[in-house]
Design a protein around this motif. Structure first.
Motif, PDB file in Angstrom:
ATOM      1  N   LEU A   1       0.840  -1.193   0.000  1.00 48.04           N
ATOM      2  CA  LEU A   1       0.000   0.000   0.000  1.00 48.04           C
ATOM      3  C   LEU A   1       0.872   1.238   0.000  1.00 48.04           C
ATOM      4  O   LEU A   1       1.947   1.261   0.620  1.00 48.04           O
ATOM      5  N   PRO A   2       0.459   2.271  -0.718  1.00 52.22           N
ATOM      6  CA  PRO A   2       1.267   3.497  -0.763  1.00 52.22           C
ATOM      7  C   PRO A   2       1.145   4.275   0.542  1.00 52.22           C
ATOM      8  O   PRO A   2       0.178   4.136   1.302  1.00 52.22           O
ATOM      9  N   ALA A   3       2.145   5.124   0.786  1.00 47.83           N
ATOM     10  CA  ALA A   3       2.077   6.010   1.947  1.00 47.83           C
ATOM     11  C   ALA A   3       1.082   7.131   1.661  1.00 47.83           C
ATOM     12  O   ALA A   3       0.644   7.330   0.521  1.00 47.83           O
ATOM     13  N   VAL A   4       0.761   7.859   2.691  1.00 47.56           N
ATOM     14  CA  VAL A   4      -0.185   8.965   2.538  1.00 47.56           C
ATOM     15  C   VAL A   4       0.406  10.002   1.587  1.00 47.56           C
ATOM     16  O   VAL A   4       1.555  10.414   1.715  1.00 47.56           O
ATOM     17  N   GLY A   5      -0.411  10.368   0.597  1.00 50.31           N
ATOM     18  CA  GLY A   5       0.019  11.371  -0.375  1.00 50.31           C
ATOM     19  C   GLY A   5       0.801  10.803  -1.555  1.00 50.31           C
ATOM     20  O   GLY A   5       1.210  11.563  -2.437  1.00 50.31           O
ATOM     21  N   GLU A   6       1.012   9.510  -1.598  1.00 48.43           N
ATOM     22  CA  GLU A   6       1.766   8.890  -2.687  1.00 48.43           C
ATOM     23  C   GLU A   6       0.847   8.102  -3.606  1.00 48.43           C
ATOM     24  O   GLU A   6      -0.199   7.595  -3.185  1.00 48.43           O
ATOM     25  N   TRP A   7       1.275   7.995  -4.855  1.00 48.96           N
ATOM     26  CA  TRP A   7       0.575   7.214  -5.874  1.00 48.96           C
ATOM     27  C   TRP A   7       1.403   5.966  -6.184  1.00 48.96           C
ATOM     28  O   TRP A   7       2.610   6.036  -6.302  1.00 48.96           O
ATOM     29  N   LEU A   8       0.743   4.842  -6.344  1.00 49.32           N
ATOM     30  CA  LEU A   8       1.416   3.583  -6.658  1.00 49.32           C
ATOM     31  C   LEU A   8       0.745   2.962  -7.883  1.00 49.32           C
ATOM     32  O   LEU A   8      -0.405   2.528  -7.828  1.00 49.32           O
ATOM     33  N   PHE A   9       1.504   2.949  -8.980  1.00 48.91           N
ATOM     34  CA  PHE A   9       0.998   2.408 -10.261  1.00 48.91           C
ATOM     35  C   PHE A   9       1.583   1.014 -10.425  1.00 48.91           C
ATOM     36  O   PHE A   9       2.806   0.842 -10.402  1.00 48.91           O
ATOM     37  N   ALA A  10       0.738   0.020 -10.607  1.00 43.91           N
ATOM     38  CA  ALA A  10       1.232  -1.363 -10.672  1.00 43.91           C
ATOM     39  C   ALA A  10       0.259  -2.238 -11.447  1.00 43.91           C
ATOM     40  O   ALA A  10      -0.862  -1.818 -11.781  1.00 43.91           O
ATOM     41  N   ARG A  11       0.745  -3.455 -11.739  1.00 40.04           N
ATOM     42  CA  ARG A  11      -0.092  -4.483 -12.369  1.00 40.04           C
ATOM     43  C   ARG A  11      -0.217  -5.646 -11.401  1.00 40.04           C
ATOM     44  O   ARG A  11       0.780  -6.091 -10.825  1.00 40.04           O
ATOM     45  N   VAL A  12      -1.424  -6.153 -11.262  1.00 37.09           N
ATOM     46  CA  VAL A  12      -1.679  -7.289 -10.368  1.00 37.09           C
ATOM     47  C   VAL A  12      -2.502  -8.317 -11.120  1.00 37.09           C
ATOM     48  O   VAL A  12      -3.184  -8.000 -12.104  1.00 37.09           O
ATOM     49  N   GLU A  13      -2.394  -9.577 -10.649  1.00 41.85           N
ATOM     50  CA  GLU A  13      -3.133 -10.669 -11.260  1.00 41.85           C
ATOM     51  C   GLU A  13      -4.404 -10.941 -10.473  1.00 41.85           C
ATOM     52  O   GLU A  13      -4.399 -10.950  -9.244  1.00 41.85           O
ATOM     53  N   ARG A  14      -5.523 -11.179 -11.241  1.00 37.39           N
ATOM     54  CA  ARG A  14      -6.804 -11.498 -10.606  1.00 37.39           C
ATOM     55  C   ARG A  14      -7.579 -12.438 -11.521  1.00 37.39           C
ATOM     56  O   ARG A  14      -7.953 -12.072 -12.624  1.00 37.39           O
ATOM     57  N   ASN A  15      -7.758 -13.668 -11.011  1.00 33.89           N
ATOM     58  CA  ASN A  15      -8.544 -14.655 -11.758  1.00 33.89           C
ATOM     59  C   ASN A  15      -8.051 -14.798 -13.211  1.00 33.89           C
ATOM     60  O   ASN A  15      -8.815 -14.667 -14.182  1.00 33.89           O
ATOM     61  N   ASP A  16      -6.755 -15.030 -13.342  1.00 33.11           N
ATOM     62  CA  ASP A  16      -6.140 -15.241 -14.666  1.00 33.11           C
ATOM     63  C   ASP A  16      -6.214 -14.024 -15.575  1.00 33.11           C
ATOM     64  O   ASP A  16      -6.067 -14.140 -16.793  1.00 33.11           O
ATOM     65  N   THR A  17      -6.494 -12.880 -15.008  1.00 30.59           N
ATOM     66  CA  THR A  17      -6.480 -11.642 -15.785  1.00 30.59           C
ATOM     67  C   THR A  17      -5.508 -10.674 -15.120  1.00 30.59           C
ATOM     68  O   THR A  17      -5.210 -10.770 -13.930  1.00 30.59           O
ATOM     69  N   THR A  18      -5.032  -9.732 -15.924  1.00 36.06           N
ATOM     70  CA  THR A  18      -4.103  -8.719 -15.429  1.00 36.06           C
ATOM     71  C   THR A  18      -4.848  -7.405 -15.268  1.00 36.06           C
ATOM     72  O   THR A  18      -5.579  -6.974 -16.178  1.00 36.06           O
ATOM     73  N   LEU A  19      -4.675  -6.803 -14.106  1.00 31.56           N
ATOM     74  CA  LEU A  19      -5.298  -5.509 -13.836  1.00 31.56           C
ATOM     75  C   LEU A  19      -4.222  -4.436 -13.731  1.00 31.56           C
ATOM     76  O   LEU A  19      -3.156  -4.658 -13.156  1.00 31.56           O
ATOM     77  N   ILE A  20      -4.537  -3.283 -14.303  1.00 33.55           N
ATOM     78  CA  ILE A  20      -3.688  -2.108 -14.124  1.00 33.55           C
ATOM     79  C   ILE A  20      -4.287  -1.313 -12.961  1.00 33.55           C
ATOM     80  O   ILE A  20      -5.446  -0.898 -13.008  1.00 33.55           O
TER      81      ILE A  20
END
Length: 446
Positions: free
Chosen positions: A108-127
């Motif tokens: 999880l990002p700190a307060v005031g920060e943005w975290l852009f990432a890719r994660v896997e969910r049910n064989d799909t990729t989420l941005i």
């Protein structure tokens, strides 16, 4: 790789391939980063819209009515666009109607920060784009939340795959087109060298003794030097032969006077005999040296001469000379057998050896020639008694004879050997197929 064009084309192909690969990787990386940035900006804008519509109760509950959601996809289940809020413990406190399951984040990002990432969910990729923020209520209570906006990356991935396909197809086609253009440029650029090569081949197959035409500045000095070398070579040979002719003519009268004195009846036989012997020796030496010096020898870019016509012409002439002996001459030389040898040298060489074979043979002379591994293999056979026992190589020396029962000075084989050596060739004496003598000659044909 001995071809200049092949070397240049290979070097160009390697450089072009490296350039295409680097260009493709750079373009693909740039477009991918730009697409990620565009997706980041879109999700960030959606995050601001969600935060602007959000409400936090005094007990820390996060509320966001579906009717105020900024995107309609957030209201449709499993639409591919999701949003949810996590508390400081990572537990979900709100989720959009479109999210039916859960999405796990690695951090999880700190307060005031943005975290852009890719994660896997049910064989799909989420941005995903996560934003950490704090919310202070009117009564002074402080809450820590994380807003996460996620979108299915399938469409993004397909777009990038299509872009990569189009990119590498265009780059490959461009590389192929550039290679073809480079090949045409090399063909055009090396055309003067090909023309020079054809002209040199023409010099070796015709009597023309000069390279004609204009060439680029880089090649013209070479052409000029070659023409100068050819001109000097021809002029030097002509001077040698003219000088030898003058020498022979100038010695003719003194030799005739001495020969007349040798036959003078006023002189005693004891005086005339030594004089005749010395005159004969002088004549032999003069003939040998004139024949040796008159040989043109191997010359630069000498034209290739057909062997068969010379051999056939000599066979017809010698057939008349040895008509009483009924000597038969059999020329077994194909029309395409050629070698870069002077016509005078070839005539002298074949004439001497064929005359020897007719003189000392049994009435049959065979002349053969062929090209083997770029060398001219020439042989003259007879059906006589052969060279006999012992070292046959001594017969190639001046004055050495194998048969003293016939007239001769022992110069024929020596002159032939000198001509062959002047062309960096080899001459061997042996036994032929008919059991008689064989003279075998090997002269480089290139």
């Amino acid at each position: 790789m001995n071809s200049l064009r092949a070397r240049l084309l290979a070097a160009t192909a390697v450089l072009l391939l490296a350039f295409i690969v680097l260009t493709g990787v750079a373009l693909e990386t740039a477009v991918s980063e730009r697409a990620d940035q565009a997706e980041h900006d879109r999700l960030q804008g959606l995050s601001y819209a969600l935060l602007g519509s959000a409400e936090i109760t005094d007990d820390g509950s996060f509320k966001l009515a579906p009717r105020v959601l900024p995107e309609s996809d957030l209201t449709r289940p499993e639409s591919g666009l999701y949003a949810f809020v996590l508390d400081e413990k990572g537990s979900s406190v709100w989720r959009s109607p479109s999210l039916l399951g859960t999405v796990k984040l690695d951090m999880l990002p700190a307060v005031g920060e943005w975290l852009f990432a890719r994660v896997e969910r049910n064989d799909t990729t989420l941005i995903t784009l996560a934003f950490g923020f704090r919310w202070v209520t009117d009564d002074g209570k402080d809450y820590r939340y994380t807003l996460v906006v996620a979108e299915d990356a399938s469409t993004f991935i397909k777009q990038m795959q299509r872009f990569r396909g189009v990119l590498w197809t265009l780059l490959s086609a461009s590389a192929l087109a550039l290679l073809i253009v480079e090949l045409l440029i090399l063909r055009w650029g090396l055309a003067p060298l090909r023309r020079l090569s054809r002209n040199l081949a023409t010099l070796q197959s015709h009597e023309k003794r000069r390279i004609e035409g204009r060439y680029p500045d880089e090649i013209q000095p070479l052409v000029s030097n070659l023409n100068t070398m050819l001109s000097n070579d021809q002029a030097r040979l002509l001077r040698y032969r003219n000088a030898l002719g003058d020498l022979a003519h100038s010695l003719k009268t003194p030799m005739a006077v001495l020969r007349g004195l040798a036959e003078d009846d006023n002189l005693d036989e004891s005086q005339r005999r030594p004089l005749r012997n010395q005159l004969a020796r002088m004549n032999d030496i003069l003939d040998y040296q004139l024949q040796k010096a008159a040989a043109a020898g191997k010359r630069s870019l000498a034209p290739s001469l057909a062997i068969a016509p010379i051999a056939q012409k000599l066979s017809r002439a010698l057939t008349k000379v040895y008509a009483e002996e009924q000597t038969r001459f059999d020329v077994r030389v194909a029309a395409g057998v050629k070698a870069p040898i002077d016509e005078g040298d070839l005539t002298e060489l074949l004439g001497t050896l064929m005359d020897n074979a007719a003189k000392y043979g049994g009435g049959e002379v065979v002349v053969g020639a062929r090209i083997v591994d770029n060398d001219l293999h020439l042989w003259i056979d007879d059906n006589g008694d052969g060279f006999g026992e012992g070292s046959t190589q001594r017969l190639l020396e001046r004055g050495v004879r194998a048969d003293t029962s016939r007239e001769g000075q022992g110069l024929g084989l020596a002159v032939a050997a000198e001509i062959v050596r002047s062309y960096t060739g080899e001459i061997e004496l042996g036994r032929g197929e008919n059991g008689g003598a064989r003279v075998r000659i090997v002269i480089p044909a290139e």
